[in-house]
Design a protein around this motif. Structure first.
Motif, mmCIF file in Angstrom:
data_model
loop_
_atom_site.group_PDB
_atom_site.id
_atom_site.type_symbol
_atom_site.label_atom_id
_atom_site.label_comp_id
_atom_site.label_asym_id
_atom_site.label_seq_id
_atom_site.Cartn_x
_atom_site.Cartn_y
_atom_site.Cartn_z
ATOM 1 N N GLY A 1 0.753 -1.434 0.218
ATOM 2 C CA GLY A 1 -0.261 -0.160 -0.399
ATOM 3 C C GLY A 1 0.916 1.739 0.492
ATOM 4 N N GLU A 2 0.216 2.022 0.636
ATOM 5 C CA GLU A 2 0.911 3.441 0.774
ATOM 6 C C GLU A 2 2.149 3.320 1.562
ATOM 7 O OE1 GLU A 2 -0.234 8.383 2.183
ATOM 8 O OE2 GLU A 2 -1.527 7.099 2.376
ATOM 9 N N ILE A 3 3.821 4.248 1.234
ATOM 10 C CA ILE A 3 4.843 4.513 1.818
ATOM 11 C C ILE A 3 4.916 5.645 2.172
ATOM 12 C CG2 ILE A 3 7.427 3.441 1.476
ATOM 13 C CD1 ILE A 3 7.062 2.239 -0.606
ATOM 14 N N ASP A 4 4.887 5.929 3.764
ATOM 15 C CA ASP A 4 4.578 6.906 4.630
ATOM 16 C C ASP A 4 6.299 7.195 4.349
ATOM 17 O OD1 ASP A 4 4.547 9.325 5.716
ATOM 18 O OD2 ASP A 4 3.324 8.456 6.596
ATOM 19 N N GLU B 1 7.524 6.800 8.766
ATOM 20 C CA GLU B 1 8.784 5.903 8.280
ATOM 21 C C GLU B 1 7.827 4.468 8.847
ATOM 22 O OE1 GLU B 1 12.865 6.749 9.824
ATOM 23 O OE2 GLU B 1 12.112 6.790 11.186
ATOM 24 N N LYS B 2 7.019 4.376 7.447
ATOM 25 C CA LYS B 2 5.842 2.980 7.853
ATOM 26 C C LYS B 2 4.708 2.865 6.839
ATOM 27 C CE LYS B 2 1.840 5.766 9.742
ATOM 28 N NZ LYS B 2 0.689 6.011 10.481
ATOM 29 N N GLU C 1 9.361 0.381 9.267
ATOM 30 C CA GLU C 1 10.228 0.812 8.804
ATOM 31 C C GLU C 1 11.123 1.408 8.438
ATOM 32 O OE1 GLU C 1 13.554 -1.283 6.945
ATOM 33 O OE2 GLU C 1 11.461 -2.292 7.321
ATOM 34 N N LYS C 2 12.250 1.298 9.152
ATOM 35 C CA LYS C 2 13.898 2.086 9.596
ATOM 36 C C LYS C 2 13.965 2.348 7.993
ATOM 37 C CE LYS C 2 17.919 3.753 11.478
ATOM 38 N NZ LYS C 2 19.446 3.430 11.729
ATOM 39 N N LEU C 3 13.933 4.037 7.443
ATOM 40 C CA LEU C 3 13.780 3.827 5.901
ATOM 41 C C LEU C 3 15.488 5.426 5.989
ATOM 42 C CD1 LEU C 3 10.796 5.853 4.822
ATOM 43 C CD2 LEU C 3 11.063 3.603 4.526
ATOM 44 N N GLU C 4 16.508 4.126 4.713
ATOM 45 C CA GLU C 4 17.780 4.705 4.402
ATOM 46 C C GLU C 4 17.777 6.062 4.013
ATOM 47 O OE1 GLU C 4 19.867 4.454 6.840
ATOM 48 O OE2 GLU C 4 19.267 2.883 8.260
ATOM 49 N N LEU C 5 17.921 7.348 3.968
ATOM 50 C CA LEU C 5 17.427 8.504 3.275
ATOM 51 C C LEU C 5 18.500 9.440 3.156
ATOM 52 C CD1 LEU C 5 14.322 9.978 5.327
ATOM 53 C CD2 LEU C 5 14.670 8.402 3.140
ATOM 54 N N SER D 1 8.280 17.079 4.185
ATOM 55 C CA SER D 1 8.310 15.517 3.635
ATOM 56 C C SER D 1 9.173 14.679 3.801
ATOM 57 C CB SER D 1 8.175 15.653 2.071
ATOM 58 O OG SER D 1 9.445 16.266 1.013
ATOM 59 N N LEU D 2 9.952 14.941 5.328
ATOM 60 C CA LEU D 2 11.369 14.439 5.899
ATOM 61 C C LEU D 2 10.881 14.340 6.580
ATOM 62 C CD1 LEU D 2 14.077 14.878 3.108
ATOM 63 C CD2 LEU D 2 12.886 13.237 2.666
ATOM 64 N N PRO D 3 11.183 12.789 7.232
ATOM 65 C CA PRO D 3 11.590 12.366 9.284
ATOM 66 C C PRO D 3 12.317 13.295 9.688
ATOM 67 C CG PRO D 3 11.924 10.372 7.706
ATOM 68 C CD PRO D 3 11.605 11.501 6.984
#
Length: 443
Positions: free
Chosen positions: A49-52, A56-57, A147-151, A299-301
């Motif tokens: 589904g949607e990637i937030d 980070e979910k 999910e821990k996003l690597e940005l 738009s970023l954590p």
């Protein structure tokens, strides 16, 4: 007093290597596991589904299959005669209320957020690889996952969307492994964020252990402390990969910051003896660049490191600050050395200002050249490697399908041979024997 007997069972198979069990044959039968049971896990991402990115979910619907080997006599008491026949014929049968009286791995999702919608059912089937009986736990799950996003390479980043499966039992009871015969996969057709993300077909699995330190009770003080000071749980992480479609951020991020910074170099067309005009324009562009950066960061954590877009925007801000400082310095020098309101084009300070303009412009162009090389090598290099993994993954699937087809063909050939022998009558066999004896006598 009943006598305790110890029986050892050792099972080996393609899916699991089941543990040895010590069974006390009393009226109340108790099971003591000596070695852990290996449970094979296969996970299918049915829908992403949607990637937030900000929180980070992501949303997902998944199907989990967990298999482990059991003895046939453990299932006979809960199977009807029809189910027993279907099971012996290699067909799958449903097991109702299996967990009430039988062992199961007690799985859970580690990175789930909130309550999950899940349906659980159990089936049993004889394996074609080793003719052993396996129980399969089917879980259909739908919900939110953290999910821990690597940005670091945002907006040209590739994210892992993982599901961490664990067991309530410790690693001395159960070990989770990836199913070697049934690969995990993903359905890329049903994907909501196709405009923003691109899903890869390659699915990765990783086994890991998490330590847990136990606090002993007063009743357990007589036990050995060294054996109970820490225990581990087995986890299996299944990950799919999604690459961000970065075209939006290139045009609305990099391009706009680049245009704002380029406009600052236009201030060199103003004579250097008018620093107030230069500073007014450059300071306005500086404030515009800072405001634009804060708008993009919404738009970023909140993270403790800089993304690629952050580094580019901050570098552009420092360039604007350096230009402001230079305009102030050259204006002050001309005001001190030259008291006239006008200045000639062949003045030495005008030539110095021109040399600085060409120097700053060359460095700015060289910075973009190095940045394009870095983009090709690092972020785009990751994407090329993921495409190659997709190709290797498809080749492995084709090899597995071809091997399964050849194995089935061989089994059918053997079955046909045995069936031909079964339908031969006794007269046919005697005729063949007489023919062989006649040929031997002739020789």
């Amino acid at each position: 007093m009943p006598v305790k007997q110890e029986k050892q069972f050792s099972f080996q198979s393609g899916w699991t290597e089941c543990s040895s069990l010590r069974i006390d044959t009393e009226e109340d039968t108790n099971h003591y596991q000596i070695y852990p049971i290996k449970v094979s896990i296969r996970l299918m991402f049915l829908r992403i589904g949607e990637i937030d990115t900000l929180n980070e979910k992501y949303q997902a619907q998944i199907a989990i299959e967990a298999r482990w080997q059991v003895k046939l006599d453990k299932l006979l008491s809960i199977l009807s005669s029809d189910d027993q026949k279907r099971l012996s014929d290699g067909k799958s049968i449903s097991l109702m209320n299996y967990t009430e009286l039988n062992w199961h791995p007690q799985l859970f999702i580690e990175n789930a957020i909130g309550d999950l919608k899940e349906q659980i059912r159990y089936t049993a089937k004889k394996s074609k690889e080793d003719n052993q009986i396996y129980v399969c736990e089917h879980r259909d799950i739908k919900g939110l996952f953290w999910e821990k996003l690597e940005l670091h390479h945002f907006p040209s980043d590739i994210q892992e969307l993982s599901i961490s499966i664990g067991s309530v039992l410790y690693n001395d009871k159960v070990i989770l492994i990836a199913d070697p015969y049934n690969l995990s996969g993903i359905n890329r057709e049903i994907f909501i964020d196709q405009q923003e993300w691109k899903l890869y077909e390659y699915v990765d699995t990783q086994e890991r252990y998490v330590k847990e330190y136990l606090i002993q009770n007063d009743d357990e003080k007589d036990k050995e402390i060294n054996s109970n000071d820490e225990r581990k749980r087995s986890f299996l992480t299944v990950s799919c990969h999604a690459a961000r479609r970065s075209g939006y951020f290139y045009w609305n991020g990099y391009c706009l910051v680049f245009l704002i910074t380029i406009c600052a170099f236009c201030t060199f067309s103003i004579p250097p003896n008018l620093p107030h005009n230069r500073l007014q324009i450059t300071a306005t562009l500086l404030l515009t660049s800072i405001t634009f950066r804060w708008t993009v960061n919404r738009s970023l954590p909140t993270i403790s490191y800089l993304t690629t877009l952050d580094k580019y925007a901050i570098t552009s801000i420092f360039i604007l600050i350096i230009l402001c400082v230079w305009h102030a310095i050259i204006g002050t020098i001309i005001f001190i050395k030259n008291h006239q309101l006008t200045i000639n084009t062949d003045n030495i300070y005008v030539w110095i200002d021109r040399y600085l303009f060409f120097t700053f412009s060359s460095l700015y162009g060289f910075m973009h050249f190095c940045m394009m090389i870095w983009f090709y090598k690092v972020p785009f290099g990751f994407q090329r490697r993921m495409k190659q993994r997709d190709i290797d993954y498809r080749n492995n699937l084709k090899l597995k399908q071809s091997s399964d087809t050849s194995r089935l063909n061989n089994s059918h050939t053997k079955t046909n041979k045995f069936s031909l022998l079964d339908i031969m009558t006794e007269d046919d066999i005697n005729t063949d024997n007489n023919l062989i004896k006649t040929r031997m006598a002739y020789l």
